[in-house]
Design a protein around this motif. Structure first.
Motif, PDB file in Angstrom:
ATOM      1  N   THR A   1       0.838  -1.215   0.000  1.00 35.40           N
ATOM      2  CA  THR A   1       0.000   0.000   0.000  1.00 35.40           C
ATOM      3  C   THR A   1       0.866   1.255   0.000  1.00 35.40           C
ATOM      4  O   THR A   1       0.523   2.255  -0.626  1.00 35.40           O
ATOM      5  CB  THR A   1      -0.926   0.011   1.219  1.00 35.40           C
ATOM      6  OG1 THR A   1      -0.162  -0.266   2.409  1.00 35.40           O
ATOM      7  CG2 THR A   1      -2.038  -1.007   1.081  1.00 35.40           C
ATOM      8  N   THR A   2       1.979   1.209   0.707  1.00 31.69           N
ATOM      9  CA  THR A   2       2.895   2.351   0.736  1.00 31.69           C
ATOM     10  C   THR A   2       3.447   2.630  -0.653  1.00 31.69           C
ATOM     11  O   THR A   2       3.510   3.778  -1.100  1.00 31.69           O
ATOM     12  CB  THR A   2       4.051   2.084   1.708  1.00 31.69           C
ATOM     13  OG1 THR A   2       3.540   1.879   3.022  1.00 31.69           O
ATOM     14  CG2 THR A   2       5.023   3.263   1.733  1.00 31.69           C
ATOM     15  N   LEU A   3       3.834   1.576  -1.355  1.00 28.68           N
ATOM     16  CA  LEU A   3       4.369   1.738  -2.707  1.00 28.68           C
ATOM     17  C   LEU A   3       3.335   2.352  -3.653  1.00 28.68           C
ATOM     18  O   LEU A   3       3.655   3.231  -4.453  1.00 28.68           O
ATOM     19  CB  LEU A   3       4.834   0.391  -3.252  1.00 28.68           C
ATOM     20  CG  LEU A   3       6.168  -0.144  -2.726  1.00 28.68           C
ATOM     21  CD1 LEU A   3       6.410  -1.559  -3.251  1.00 28.68           C
ATOM     22  CD2 LEU A   3       7.311   0.779  -3.137  1.00 28.68           C
TER      23      LEU A   3
ATOM     24  N   LEU B   1       3.637   5.896  -5.615  1.00 26.58           N
ATOM     25  CA  LEU B   1       3.480   5.991  -7.063  1.00 26.58           C
ATOM     26  C   LEU B   1       2.392   6.991  -7.430  1.00 26.58           C
ATOM     27  O   LEU B   1       2.577   7.836  -8.325  1.00 26.58           O
ATOM     28  CB  LEU B   1       3.147   4.618  -7.632  1.00 26.58           C
ATOM     29  CG  LEU B   1       2.885   4.546  -9.149  1.00 26.58           C
ATOM     30  CD1 LEU B   1       4.123   4.977  -9.914  1.00 26.58           C
ATOM     31  CD2 LEU B   1       2.460   3.140  -9.555  1.00 26.58           C
ATOM     32  N   ALA B   2       1.260   6.916  -6.743  1.00 23.34           N
ATOM     33  CA  ALA B   2       0.152   7.843  -7.027  1.00 23.34           C
ATOM     34  C   ALA B   2       0.575   9.287  -6.783  1.00 23.34           C
ATOM     35  O   ALA B   2       0.263  10.183  -7.580  1.00 23.34           O
ATOM     36  CB  ALA B   2      -1.056   7.479  -6.160  1.00 23.34           C
ATOM     37  N   GLY B   3       1.286   9.512  -5.686  1.00 22.42           N
ATOM     38  CA  GLY B   3       1.755  10.867  -5.397  1.00 22.42           C
ATOM     39  C   GLY B   3       2.706  11.383  -6.457  1.00 22.42           C
ATOM     40  O   GLY B   3       2.626  12.543  -6.875  1.00 22.42           O
ATOM     41  N   GLY B   4       3.614  10.523  -6.921  1.00 22.35           N
ATOM     42  CA  GLY B   4       4.545  10.931  -7.971  1.00 22.35           C
ATOM     43  C   GLY B   4       3.832  11.291  -9.260  1.00 22.35           C
ATOM     44  O   GLY B   4       4.196  12.265  -9.941  1.00 22.35           O
ATOM     45  N   ILE B   5       2.807  10.530  -9.605  1.00 23.16           N
ATOM     46  CA  ILE B   5       2.038  10.815 -10.820  1.00 23.16           C
ATOM     47  C   ILE B   5       1.302  12.146 -10.692  1.00 23.16           C
ATOM     48  O   ILE B   5       1.277  12.952 -11.631  1.00 23.16           O
ATOM     49  CB  ILE B   5       1.051   9.670 -11.104  1.00 23.16           C
ATOM     50  CG1 ILE B   5       1.818   8.400 -11.504  1.00 23.16           C
ATOM     51  CG2 ILE B   5       0.065  10.060 -12.201  1.00 23.16           C
ATOM     52  CD1 ILE B   5       0.959   7.167 -11.631  1.00 23.16           C
TER      53      ILE B   5
END
Length: 230
Positions: free
Chosen positions: A175-177, A181-185
């Motif tokens: 879930t952390t990963l 990833l979502a934040g980076g996008i």
């Protein structure tokens, strides 16, 4: 008149004289920043409280760095974007751009603490903090230069974690990963609005993406350091 036009072009990197924001744009931007600061303060305090008392005592120094850079980047950005054109605004512009580099490195720091002194951890820590400190120096010393190059450097540092993805995937909860990833996008998509300077409310939209991306990464840290350790 010619001198004033030259001065406007010269100082547009910090004073925004080429397209001053309307009152509505400033209010909207201020609200976005205020919401971000409030969320960062409350969630950051929650994170540190549980980490210190229950779940992540060893990672507390890294978490302090993270929360500190998060609040600093939002606070400096708020001050710079709302401050009237003046010598103080020029100083705030330097600090605003430099703080972004520190915040990117600060966001990585809790996860670097998790993978520790492994080869991947050492490489990523050296890359992230080394490049970020170079960026800070450039923005404090020659902030009017390398404007678009700095955006590439922001993105490069931000996505550098993919170089050691396997190590991060092994050490971090799934879930952390996904949150990382979502934040980076979200951050990356927001740059479209950062560059779209003629769009009305462009700055408020850009900072909305910043707050959303920062919120996703903050949740990732809480997920890693608190939720998955209860």
């Amino acid at each position: 008149m010619a001198y004033r036009r030259q001065a406007a072009r010269r100082y547009s990197w910090w004073s925004r004289e080429q397209r001053p924001f309307t009152l509505g744009e400033l209010v909207a931007d201020g609200i976005v920043h205020a919401v971000g600061l409030l969320l960062a303060t409350i969630a950051g305090a929650f994170l540190l409280f549980y980490a210190i008392r229950h779940t992540a005592q060893e990672e507390v120094p890294a978490l302090i760095v993270y929360v500190g850079t998060l609040i600093a980047v939002l606070g400096v950005s708020l001050a710079y974007n709302l401050w009237p054109v003046s010598p103080a605004k020029r100083l705030l512009a330097r600090l605003d751009q430099a703080a972004i580099f520190l915040f990117i490195a600060g966001t990585y720091t809790p996860f670097l603490a998790v993978i520790g002194t492994t080869p991947a951890g050492v490489v990523l820590a050296s890359l992230v903090w080394g490049a970020s400190l170079v960026g800070v120096a450039l923005k404090l010393i020659v902030p009017e230069r390398f404007g678009r190059l700095a955006i590439i450097l922001y993105l490069g540092i931000g996505w550098s974690g993919v170089l050691v993805f396997q190590s991060l995937a092994t050490a971090l909860p799934a879930t952390t990963l996904w949150l990382l990833l979502a934040g980076g996008i979200v951050y990356s998509l927001g740059i479209v609005f950062h560059l779209w300077e003629r769009l009305k409310y462009q700055n408020a939209l850009w900072h909305t993406f910043v707050v959303l991306g920062a919120s996703l990464h903050l949740w990732a840290v809480i997920d890693c350091m608190v939720i998955n350790r209860l």
